[in-house]
Design a protein around this motif. Structure first.
Motif, mmCIF file in Angstrom:
data_model
loop_
_atom_site.group_PDB
_atom_site.id
_atom_site.type_symbol
_atom_site.label_atom_id
_atom_site.label_comp_id
_atom_site.label_asym_id
_atom_site.label_seq_id
_atom_site.Cartn_x
_atom_site.Cartn_y
_atom_site.Cartn_z
ATOM 1 N N UNK A 160 0.845 -1.206 0.000
ATOM 2 C CA UNK A 160 0.000 0.000 0.000
ATOM 3 C C UNK A 160 0.881 1.258 0.000
ATOM 4 N N UNK A 161 1.888 1.266 0.878
ATOM 5 C CA UNK A 161 2.789 2.433 0.944
ATOM 6 C C UNK A 161 3.522 2.628 -0.377
ATOM 7 N N UNK A 162 3.968 1.508 -0.983
ATOM 8 C CA UNK A 162 4.703 1.623 -2.254
ATOM 9 C C UNK A 162 3.810 2.204 -3.349
ATOM 10 N N UNK A 163 2.579 1.666 -3.480
ATOM 11 C CA UNK A 163 1.688 2.131 -4.545
ATOM 12 C C UNK A 163 1.265 3.585 -4.356
ATOM 13 N N UNK A 164 1.008 3.953 -3.087
ATOM 14 C CA UNK A 164 0.435 5.285 -2.836
ATOM 15 C C UNK A 164 1.524 6.354 -2.758
ATOM 16 N N UNK A 165 2.628 6.038 -2.076
ATOM 17 C CA UNK A 165 3.639 7.085 -1.818
ATOM 18 C C UNK A 165 4.844 6.968 -2.745
ATOM 19 N N UNK A 166 5.386 5.751 -2.879
ATOM 20 C CA UNK A 166 6.632 5.614 -3.637
ATOM 21 C C UNK A 166 6.387 5.707 -5.141
ATOM 22 N N UNK A 168 3.239 6.008 -6.626
ATOM 23 C CA UNK A 168 2.081 6.873 -6.923
ATOM 24 C C UNK A 168 1.299 6.384 -8.147
ATOM 25 N N UNK A 169 0.846 5.116 -8.070
ATOM 26 C CA UNK A 169 0.196 4.510 -9.241
ATOM 27 C C UNK A 169 -1.321 4.656 -9.190
ATOM 28 N N UNK A 170 -1.840 5.770 -8.678
ATOM 29 C CA UNK A 170 -3.296 5.946 -8.685
ATOM 30 C C UNK A 170 -3.625 7.436 -8.802
ATOM 31 N N UNK A 171 -4.890 7.757 -9.164
ATOM 32 C CA UNK A 171 -5.221 9.171 -9.431
ATOM 33 C C UNK A 171 -4.956 10.058 -8.223
ATOM 34 N N UNK A 172 -4.758 11.359 -8.518
ATOM 35 C CA UNK A 172 -4.289 12.297 -7.486
ATOM 36 C C UNK A 172 -5.224 12.345 -6.273
ATOM 37 N N UNK A 173 -6.557 12.436 -6.518
ATOM 38 C CA UNK A 173 -7.461 12.597 -5.365
ATOM 39 C C UNK A 173 -7.469 11.353 -4.487
ATOM 40 N N UNK A 174 -7.507 10.168 -5.128
ATOM 41 C CA UNK A 174 -7.476 8.924 -4.354
ATOM 42 C C UNK A 174 -6.169 8.835 -3.563
ATOM 43 N N UNK A 175 -5.081 9.240 -4.225
ATOM 44 C CA UNK A 175 -3.787 9.176 -3.545
ATOM 45 C C UNK A 175 -3.783 10.084 -2.315
ATOM 46 N N UNK A 176 -4.333 11.296 -2.508
ATOM 47 C CA UNK A 176 -4.389 12.241 -1.382
ATOM 48 C C UNK A 176 -5.225 11.684 -0.233
ATOM 49 N N UNK A 177 -6.421 11.141 -0.585
ATOM 50 C CA UNK A 177 -7.308 10.595 0.450
ATOM 51 C C UNK A 177 -6.595 9.524 1.268
ATOM 52 N N UNK A 178 -5.962 8.578 0.543
ATOM 53 C CA UNK A 178 -5.343 7.440 1.239
ATOM 54 C C UNK A 178 -4.138 7.906 2.047
ATOM 55 N N UNK A 179 -3.315 8.786 1.429
ATOM 56 C CA UNK A 179 -2.108 9.221 2.148
ATOM 57 C C UNK A 179 -2.478 10.022 3.397
ATOM 58 N N UNK A 180 -3.506 10.871 3.281
ATOM 59 C CA UNK A 180 -3.924 11.650 4.462
ATOM 60 C C UNK A 180 -4.423 10.720 5.563
ATOM 61 N N UNK A 181 -5.194 9.702 5.160
ATOM 62 C CA UNK A 181 -5.737 8.786 6.173
ATOM 63 C C UNK A 181 -4.615 7.953 6.793
ATOM 64 N N UNK A 182 -3.653 7.539 5.958
ATOM 65 C CA UNK A 182 -2.490 6.821 6.510
ATOM 66 C C UNK A 182 -1.769 7.713 7.520
ATOM 67 N N UNK A 183 -1.572 8.982 7.139
ATOM 68 C CA UNK A 183 -0.845 9.907 8.015
ATOM 69 C C UNK A 183 -1.592 10.093 9.333
#
Length: 1199
Positions: A160-166, A168-183
């Motif tokens: 999950x961390x690799x796809x979202x942060x490293x 970044x293999x998903x659309x910007x808004x989804x990435x932001x949502x997931x990264x914010x929730x992870x944070x």
């Protein structure tokens, strides 16, 4: 569909998968099976039940893996069309597979674990957190079931961390949502990871003592490794506070684990990521805890244990990681301990340096080299470089360098402990050699830095080492030399020591002279060393070469004691004529040639750098050279010319025009006599006579020893070398006052610039006609009828030499040139070398003539016609490898040094036809290459093997770069920073700054560029070449041309009336370039910028551009209309440049080329979920400070 049908389908799928994976299957069956499986995944409505059935743990691993792949395919490509209940059903079943559908942790295949974790992550990317708020709780519950599930949870979190942060293999808004929730949940996630690590490590340590508990211990160990890998995926980007929480508990655990053999590599990886973190200095201060007693103890004991167990790959990998950790710790130290910071130098700094030195003295050459950058940073540091502990370390570092500079450790050898390690690190001796050369250069830099801090110590050590080498008997080692008994090879123990010592001495002396005050320089010791070197005699060419380097290195001491200069000169002159066996008929070995060349270049260097010192000895020098030149066979032509160059350099110090002119006349008189003789004129004028004179029409019986015309060739070479040497070296004094006094100034230009005359002008210009005749003749040799006149032995005399081919293809030269075997070249190789060098040198003379002779050269009557009639005749037949030097060493310097008043009379008449011709030639070449790549699938006759095609293609690429570089040099002046304020109006500044591509608008046309653009045919040739080249298959050329050339050229013609067809052609050319090079970020950004500029500037005048835009693949009409109307309506509020360009880039996305790997990839569409946070402005009257903390958050982020 009924259960029976599902079972029937599953049986077919099992058969298909078995056929695909069975090595005995025929290709046809395998393809049919593959097609069946792919069609099933794409079209079958019962993928989920089939996938789940195949994934049951009763199936074989291959079938289970395929079943899970089906489920992954469903999630990736069908999720958006599935109903809510279907999604829940699939999710629950996948979680069920993790819970009880997998084999125990030590038995399960890693690819099954991998695909299971991928499926969960794909679902998370589509549903979390909005539609799956309890995901983390579910993972936590799974992890409580046992090691098997915990490991899978670790894989899921890492993926999950690799796809979202490293990645970044998903659309910007989804990435932001997931990264914010992870944070937001990071504290929980981190403590979960740490607890998992700690619990499993503790269990592992307890159980590994008990042999009966071995499987359980291994299971805990596996989870520990997975936890470390997952931590490594997070600690790179989470807030530093999580890493340093709880009194740096994480760092403490990682240090402890360094001594746990099974977990130490993972722990070192994590530590390395932590200590490599950048960011605010304040946040990084807690990392200084790693310099504490406890951490240092663990790090050092781990290093000692790993090293003490001999060379085992696993331990060696760990040592490399540990070395990187210490290097990064050093970088953090350098960043934190600064004069304006409150961080003190740590108490354990000395211990740290000692442990770091241990890596610098390790047998592994790779580990030694890894430490160099950090040593350099420490020696350069404003605070640490003054620390007594570091200063005390300098002698130890230098002592280590004395060992590390010795070139040993070749993987194919066994003569050093380093060899064993090199076999792990390098594939071949060539690979090692390449590494060692850059390692040695790096060490040289660091030694120089260390010696700036302590010059006396370095000099003392170098002196001792030099004395030791001079007094030690030569040891040639086991591999004896081929030419004579007792001579070294490049592997001989004595030579590698001499070579290292020489490099060490050179690295130490230059910083010492720069650092110490004049009166503190140890002149007496330096002269004593010089005397020892001068009196040392050897007949070994490799060692003599080192001796000469030492003479050059110690030469600065002679500036304090000029009386030693004659001794130095006689040592160098003796080496110019060095032979191992006097009067030998065999060709000289490469080592002997190198000694002689080395001596010549040392003399030139001395005369160039210390001309005032050598001037009093000029007569002695001159007589010496005359004596050597009197015997025609004693020196090679290159050696003769090198000595003459040295004399010319000293004659520049006469600072008297008449005296220097008379000297140069005398020096050049033998050349003039030979060059202007009737026979030579005839030979140089006529290609047939020339071929006969140099012996290229012969058919020789013994093409190695027999060479009747060798002397003729050497005479031509001598003349050309000498003219080049004089043109390159003869100059007027640098000081205007001295130049005036010496009679070098003949007037001033209109702008007040003085006009100088060169004392060599008259002699060289007398020789110019014959030189131009030689160039014309040489060009005409490539005519088919002339090539036919070459003798059988020399049919390939005009071909490229092997050295040139290797250089073009980027192949390394064979490493171990056998210095000790005679260089038996065939006459053909000698002839090829003669033609190649002659051609280059002739153009070097013309290229240097302008800057050397200035107006004397540029005012030669009819110079443009003379040059056009010689250098530019028969270009059609000249191969690419000969056209490149013509452009680079002749045309480019000619243009750069030409005064503006001669543009019209000299430069434009040459460049106009040349640019037109070059465009035609390159277009044809690229067309051929493109056709070839289209036909490459069809069977082609193998008369042009692939290696030849690669060579030709690479040559066209290099020639293209040469041509585009020449056009850029002629036409464009890059503006400096002071002009950049104007950029914003013209093109987008900020966007370009962020991508390291300077905006095209920052370049302006030069005076010559404007002059060329006034002539319609030249202007057309330049524009067409620049814009056509954008779609040629050369990324580098495309990027340079786009950023530097296209816009300035186009801007020049915008004021005129461009026809619509021309405008659409320019715009289409840029879009074609995007199609070809869009996959490369640098090119893509530059080309989008250029297309945007053209469209914005010209669309208001040319509606045709919109028609071109409408033809872009996948263009959306509505956004295009919006963009267009905003562009054409000046009353509308304009968006910022960046926003407009982003909009434009989205419009033309359809013609931006993609990498091959992405061209046929099936698109994955991840839908955005309802936005997580809506920012609501708080009512002004509410005082947020009065609310509780929770109340504040609610007021700011109302759901």
């Amino acid at each position: 569909m009924s259960g029976d049908q599902v079972n029937g389908l599953c049986e077919q799928l099992v058969k298909a998968v078995t056929v695909m994976m069975d090595p005995a299957s025929t290709q046809r069956y395998r393809l049919e099976a593959l097609k069946f499986c792919e069609e099933f995944k794409e079209k079958c409505p019962v993928c989920v039940p089939c996938g789940l059935k195949l994934a049951e743990k009763t199936q074989t691993a291959i079938v289970r893996h395929f079943g899970l792949q089906i489920l992954e395919h469903v999630v990736k490509f069908r999720w958006n069309s599935m109903g809510r209940l279907e999604k829940v059903y699939l999710k629950n079943n996948v979680m069920g597979l993790i819970s009880n559908g997998t084999q125990p942790i030590l038995e399960e295949e890693s690819h099954i674990k991998d695909v299971l974790s991928r499926i969960v992550v794909e679902m998370i990317k589509r549903e979390w957190p909005q539609h799956w708020p309890d995901m983390l709780k579910e993972l936590d519950a799974l992890s409580k079931q046992g090691e098997t599930q915990t490991e899978l949870v670790m894989f899921i979190l890492l993926r999950l961390a690799e796809d979202v942060v490293t990645f970044q293999t998903l659309p910007a808004q989804r990435r932001r949502d997931i990264q914010q929730t992870l944070t937001q949940n990071m504290e929980k996630i981190f403590s979960f990871l740490l607890n998992t690590l700690q619990q499993n490590v503790n269990k592992y340590r307890r159980m590994k003592m008990d042999a009966s508990q071995e499987p359980k211990a291994q299971a805990n160990c596996r989870v520990g490794i997975a936890a470390l890998n997952t931590l490594a995926g997070y600690i790179d980007w989470v807030a530093m506070s999580h890493i340093t929480a709880d009194n740096c508990k994480l760092l403490e655990m990682l240090c402890l684990l360094l001594n746990e053999p099974e977990l130490q590599v993972g722990a070192a990886e994590c530590l390395l990521i932590v200590v490599s973190r950048k960011g605010k200095l304040e946040d990084r201060k807690p990392l200084m805890v790693l310099f504490g007693d406890v951490a240092m103890h663990y790090i050092l004991s781990a290093a000692q244990t790993a090293d003490g167990e001999g060379l085992v790959e696993k331990h060696y990998v760990f040592l490399k990681r540990l070395c990187q950790v210490l290097c990064s710790l050093g970088s953090q130290l350098c960043a934190l301990v600064i004069s304006e910071s409150d961080v003190e130098t740590p108490a354990n700094f000395g211990k740290y340096l000692e442990s770091f030195l241990a890596f610098t003295t390790h047998p592994s050459q790779f580990l030694r080299s890894s430490t160099q950058i950090t040593w350099g940073a420490l020696f350069r540091h404003e605070v640490l470089s003054r620390d007594p502990l570091l200063l005390a370390m300098i002698p130890k570092y230098l002592r280590a360098s004395m060992t590390n500079l010795v070139k040993v450790g070749f993987p194919s050898k066994t003569d050093s402990p380093s060899c064993e390690y090199s076999r792990f690190d390098f594939d071949s001796d060539e690979d090692f050699n390449c590494f060692f050369n850059s390692f040695r250069a790096q060490q040289g830099e660091v030694i120089r830095m260390a010696c700036r801090l302590d010059p006396r110590t370095g000099f003392q050590m170098a002196g001792e080492w030099l004395k030791y080498q001079l007094s030690t008997p030569v040891d040639i080692g086991a591999m004896n030399s081929k030419t004579g008994e007792g001579l070294c090879s490049i592997f001989s123990p004595s030579f590698v020591q001499w070579d290292a010592m020489t490099f060490f001495l050179e690295s130490i002396i230059s910083p010492m002279f720069r650092t110490l005050d004049k009166e503190k320089i140890p002149v007496t010791e330096g002269i004593e060393l010089l005397q020892l070197v001068l009196s040392f005699e050897t007949k070994d060419p490799l060692i003599l070469s080192c001796v000469l380097s030492n003479v050059s290195a110690l030469f600065p001491f002679v500036t304090y004691r000029p009386e030693y200069l004659p001794e130095v000169l006689s040592k160098l002159f003796a080496s110019v004529t060095f032979e191992v066996v006097e009067e030998s008929k065999a060709p000289r070995t490469r080592a002997v040639k190198n000694v002689r060349r080395h001596a010549c270049s040392s003399i030139i260097k001395m005369c160039r750098d210390y001309p005032q010192l050598v001037l009093p000895n000029f007569d002695m020098l001159y007589n010496h050279v005359k004596q050597l030149l009197s015997n025609e066979l004693l020196l090679t032509q290159m050696e003769k010319c090198a000595l003459m160059e040295a004399l010319v350099l000293i004659s520049n110090q006469f600072k008297d025009y008449q005296r220097q002119k008379l000297f140069l006349e005398e020096l050049l008189s033998p050349v003039s006599t030979m060059w202007l003789s009737d026979e030579m004129k005839r030979v140089l004028m006529n290609p047939e006579d020339f071929i006969r004179y140099v012996g290229a029409d012969n058919k020789l019986a013994d093409p190695i020893m027999e060479d009747p015309c060798g002397l003729n060739r050497s005479r031509i070479s001598f003349c050309v070398y000498t003219i080049l040497g004089v043109v390159k070296r003869a100059r007027w004094p640098a000081s205007l006052e001295e130049a005036k006094a010496g009679g070098f100034v003949i007037g001033y230009m209109a702008n007040g610039t003085p006009m100088y005359r060169n004392p060599c002008s008259m002699q060289v210009l007398e020789l110019l006609d014959n030189l131009l005749a030689l160039i014309r003749t040489h060009n005409n040799l490539y005519m088919p009828e002339m090539v036919a006149k070459l003798g059988d032995t020399f049919a390939k005399a005009l071909d490229m030499m092997e050295v040139e081919k290797n250089g073009i293809l980027g192949l390394p030269q064979p490493l171990l040139e056998l210095y000790d075997s005679p260089v038996f070249k065939t006459v053909l190789e000698r002839m090829q070398g003669f033609f190649c060098t002659l051609y280059d040198n002739c153009f070097h003379i013309l290229g240097n003539a302008g800057s050397s002779m200035q107006q004397d050269f540029y005012t030669v009557d009819g110079l443009a016609a003379e040059l056009l009639n010689s250098a530019f005749v028969n270009l059609n037949n000249i191969p690419d490898y000969r056209l490149r030097p013509l452009l680079r060493v002749f045309v480019k310097p000619l243009v750069l040094s030409c005064p503006p008043e001669h543009y019209e009379s000299l430069i434009c008449p040459i460049l106009g036809p040349l640019f037109t011709y070059l465009h035609m030639r390159l277009s044809q070449k690229w067309q051929l290459i493109n056709q070839r790549s289209l036909l490459c699938d069809e069977e082609t006759a193998d008369d042009n093997p692939e290696s030849q095609e690669m060579l030709e293609e690479q040559l066209v690429r290099l020639l293209t770069r040469e041509v585009m570089d020449l056009i850029t040099v002629c036409c464009v002046s890059k503006k400096g920073a002071e002009h950049n304020n104007a950029v914003a109006a013209d093109g987008d500044d900020e966007e370009m700054m962020s991508t390291d591509v300077s905006p095209p608008s920052s370049s302006e046309l030069t005076e010559l560029g404007k002059c060329l653009m006034k002539q319609e045919n030249v202007c057309t040739a330049l524009l067409i070449t620049a814009f056509t080249s954008l779609s040629w298959k050369d990324t580098l050329s495309c990027q340079r041309t786009t950023t530097q050339l296209c816009w300035p050229l186009l801007k020049q013609v915008l004021t005129g009336n461009l026809i619509p067809d021309a405008v659409t052609w320019f715009f289409t050319s840029v879009l074609k370039g995007l199609q070809m090079h869009g996959q490369h970020d640098g090119c893509m950004i530059a080309l989008v910028h250029l297309a945007f500029q053209i469209y914005e500037t010209l669309r208001p005048r040319y509606a045709e551009l919109k028609t071109v835009m409408e033809q872009v693949p996948e263009i959306q009409k509505e956004p295009l209309e919006q963009f267009d109307s905003k562009l054409l309506n000046p009353t509308l509020q304009k968006l910022t440049d960046k926003r407009r360009k982003d909009h434009f880039k989205r419009l033309i996305a359809g013609c931006i080329g993609k990498p091959l790997g992405e061209q046929f990839r099936k698109e994955v569409h991840i839908r955005n979920l309802p936005s997580l946070f809506k920012k609501v402005k708080p009512p002004l009257e509410v005082d947020l400070l009065d609310n509780s903390e929770d109340g504040t958050l609610i007021a700011l982020f109302e759901p």
